[in-house]
Design an enzyme around this catalytic site. Structure first.
Site, PDB file in Angstrom:
ATOM      1  N   ASP A 135       0.836  -1.188   0.000  1.00  0.00           N
ATOM      2  CA  ASP A 135       0.000   0.000   0.000  1.00  0.00           C
ATOM      3  C   ASP A 135       0.877   1.246   0.000  1.00  0.00           C
ATOM      4  O   ASP A 135       1.971   1.233  -0.577  1.00  0.00           O
ATOM      5  CB  ASP A 135      -0.917  -0.037   1.230  1.00  0.00           C
ATOM      6  CG  ASP A 135      -2.294   0.531   0.961  1.00  0.00           C
ATOM      7  OD1 ASP A 135      -2.396   1.754   0.767  1.00  0.00           O
ATOM      8  OD2 ASP A 135      -3.269  -0.242   0.943  1.00  0.00           O
ATOM      9  N   HIS A 195      -3.576   5.792   3.461  1.00  0.00           N
ATOM     10  CA  HIS A 195      -4.358   4.610   3.118  1.00  0.00           C
ATOM     11  C   HIS A 195      -3.760   3.337   3.714  1.00  0.00           C
ATOM     12  O   HIS A 195      -4.474   2.477   4.260  1.00  0.00           O
ATOM     13  CB  HIS A 195      -4.430   4.519   1.592  1.00  0.00           C
ATOM     14  CG  HIS A 195      -5.398   3.530   1.039  1.00  0.00           C
ATOM     15  ND1 HIS A 195      -5.069   2.203   0.801  1.00  0.00           N
ATOM     16  CD2 HIS A 195      -6.688   3.669   0.648  1.00  0.00           C
ATOM     17  CE1 HIS A 195      -6.106   1.579   0.279  1.00  0.00           C
ATOM     18  NE2 HIS A 195      -7.121   2.447   0.163  1.00  0.00           N
ATOM     19  N   SER A 367     -11.261  -1.313  -0.456  1.00  0.00           N
ATOM     20  CA  SER A 367      -9.957  -1.323   0.219  1.00  0.00           C
ATOM     21  C   SER A 367     -10.104  -1.621   1.695  1.00  0.00           C
ATOM     22  O   SER A 367      -9.185  -2.142   2.329  1.00  0.00           O
ATOM     23  CB  SER A 367      -9.265   0.027   0.055  1.00  0.00           C
ATOM     24  OG  SER A 367      -8.720   0.185  -1.219  1.00  0.00           O
TER      25      SER A 367
END
Length: 552
Positions: A135, A195, A367
């Site tokens: 990520d 994220h 996600s």
């Protein structure tokens, strides 16, 4: 490794009015004989008390392992006056984490839409398993740090990386913000997302620390692998990271010290799966690493997105707390399972561009759904480790998650795969078979009356397993009958095939015998409903199926 269970207390129910129930001396005599018959060291049994249900609590003078306990219970059950005997199990509270925001993490405990992790945590927590989060990297966070191990930064391009250099051993997230127009003409600017920190928190935030949030597999370790930066990340970097995290070789990068058992890919783009990504995934899977992928957030068919459309992955759609497909979630035949992805609270950072203080926030997206699944895979595999069994293969894990999933209560236009994952059922099903080692015994202990000149069937349902049954499958049968010679006994496979265990016989007059038959079932798949069929072919005698079991 967790210790194997041991037993020293049992509950025995004698038939009402039996000598053992009304005469303490007779009860003591019967228990003494059963303990002595255990063989080897034997065991002395003490009567502790009678329960409100009329059963008796018995205590052994030493701990018995599972095999000894089963042998002892069979000795006790051989007495025709015994209705049933079972362990007096020591129950423990189901974990409810004291993390201050746990009550907002509906994805763990909601009855109609959650993954039911709260009921799985008393069986497994992910210990011994590594989950690589490919990520944006990770930020310093006190609710994560203790569960983070060394990772790597795979971003080559310095524009994308924002950290002033190419690949290195520091997977810290410097921020993925970008100014208006930097990521394409007309594309507005955006603050840093953090994220990777959010995804990592859902996988394995530190749990039961009276702070913040809980993680799906809080006993697992998180390996942060940085592949996304300003404007995203390149396929070539992501593919190398998949290879590396799964234990493969990448030129110029030191070998990973411990390969990841699970890889989480909460990323993607438009277009069908490309050859580079597919080859990297194939290599990871061949090394035993399970690859979990977000389906994408375009409210479109996942077959038009990568890596969601790749083979050998577990592609995850998102559901809401109302148990319907999230409006943004991709769908279709490529979806394997679904998981919570709307309003998911997790770890974050408060910086708008570069890192600042730690924080928490709710995000929406597939996600967010994928790490629920990656964490559940860690729970499943840690359960295998705890039981001393080999890890399941990636294909076995996928099959298990699908077979134990439950349907959405609401709508899912387009297809949400097998349904919402059920962590508890998955972990329970992980307890036996598969992976080339370990067995599980499935039992139906309900009584089924065998009427005169009639046929009765007792079912056992098996799920979450893969492959065919062994060539020598033990089938243990406990039938109480006044003349067993009257009986024909068959095992019925899920496809309807029958296997004769016993024919009627005038010489088979024993009325209460526990018999184990070894049956060649190598052509039969394990999953499905198995039945013990008993047919009384002569008049004059009756009885019942007390219990039976089958071991794979």
């Amino acid at each position: 490794m967790q210790s194997q269970p041991s037993f020293d207390r049992f509950i025995v129910k004698y038939r009402d009015g039996s000598a053992e129930q009304v005469n303490p001396a007779m009860l003591g005599q019967r228990l003494g004989a059963a303990g002595a018959a255990l063989g080897g060291r034997g065991v002395r049994l003490q009567h502790l008390r009678r329960t409100a249900l009329g059963s008796d609590v018995i205590k052994a003078d030493r701990k018995l392992d599972r095999a000894e306990a089963e042998t002892l219970m069979r000795q006790i059950a051989a007495n025709p006056n015994v209705e049933y005997v079972e362990p007096d199990r020591l129950m423990k509270p189901v974990l409810t984490p004291n993390d201050t925001s746990y009550n907002q993490q509906w994805g763990y405990f909601d009855a109609d839409a959650g993954i039911r992790a709260n009921t799985a945590w008393d069986l497994a927590n992910g210990s011994g398993i590594i989950v690589a989060v490919l990520d944006t990297g990770i930020t310093n966070h006190s609710d994560l740090n203790a569960n983070v191990i060394a990772g790597y930064d795979f971003i080559n391009d310095t524009f994308v990386s924002r950290d002033g250099n190419g690949r290195d051993s520091d997977p810290s997230d410097p921020g993925d913000w970008y100014a208006s127009g930097e990521c394409g003409a007309g594309v507005p600017g955006s603050n840093s997302s953090w994220h990777g920190t959010h995804v990592a928190g859902t996988v394995g935030a530190v749990t039961n620390n009276a702070k913040g949030v809980a993680g799906t597999a809080f006993g697992a370790k998180i390996m942060p692998v940085r592949v996304l930066g300003r404007c995203g990340g390149y396929t070539s970097d992501i593919a190398d990271a998949i290879v590396w995290a799964s234990g493969g070789t990448v030129s110029g990068v030191p070998a990973v010290s411990q390969r990841a058992h699970v890889i989480n890919l909460s990323l993607g783009g438009s277009g069908a799966c490309d050859t580079t990504t597919q080859n990297a995934i194939n290599g990871a899977v061949s090394r035993g690493t399970v690859v979990v992928v977000a389906a994408g957030n375009s409210n479109a068919d996942a077959s038009n997105f990568s890596p969601a459309s790749c083979n050998n992955v577990i592609t995850v759609a998102s559901v809401t707390s109302s148990s319907s497909r999230s409006s943004f979630s991709n769908y279709g035949a490529k979806i394997d399972v679904s998981a919570p992805g709307s309003s998911i609270l997790s770890t974050l950072n408060s910086g708008t561009t570069s890192p600042s203080t730690e924080s928490y926030a709710s995000y929406n997206g597939t996600s967010m759904a994928a790490p629920h699944v990656a964490g559940t895979v860690a729970l499943v595999q840690s359960r295998r480790l705890a039981l001393g069994q080999p890890l399941l293969s990636p294909s076995e894990v996928e099959s298990l998650l699908k077979s134990t999933a439950y349907p959405l209560a609401g709508s899912c236009s387009g297809g949400c795969g097998a349904g919402i994952i059920d962590a508890r059922r998955a972990v329970e099903s992980a307890g036996g078979g598969g992976g080339g080692g370990g067995t599980t015994t499935y039992t139906n202990s309900a009584d089924y009356t065998i009427s005169d000149l009639a046929t009765v069937e007792s079912p056992i349902s098996v799920s979450g397993r893969s492959g065919n049954a062994p060539s020598s499958t033990p089938v243990a049968v406990d039938i109480r009958h006044t003349y067993r010679g009257d009986l024909v006994i068959d095992l019925v496979a899920p496809d309807g095939s029958t296997y004769r265990l016993k024919n009627s016989s005038g010489s088979d007059s024993a009325d209460n015998v526990i018999t184990t038959y070894n049956v060649n079932l190598s052509t039969e798949t394990i999953n499905g409903t198995w039945k013990l069929r008993v047919r009384d072919v002569y008049s004059g005698d009756t009885g019942y199926i007390n219990s039976w079991s089958i071991t794979f």
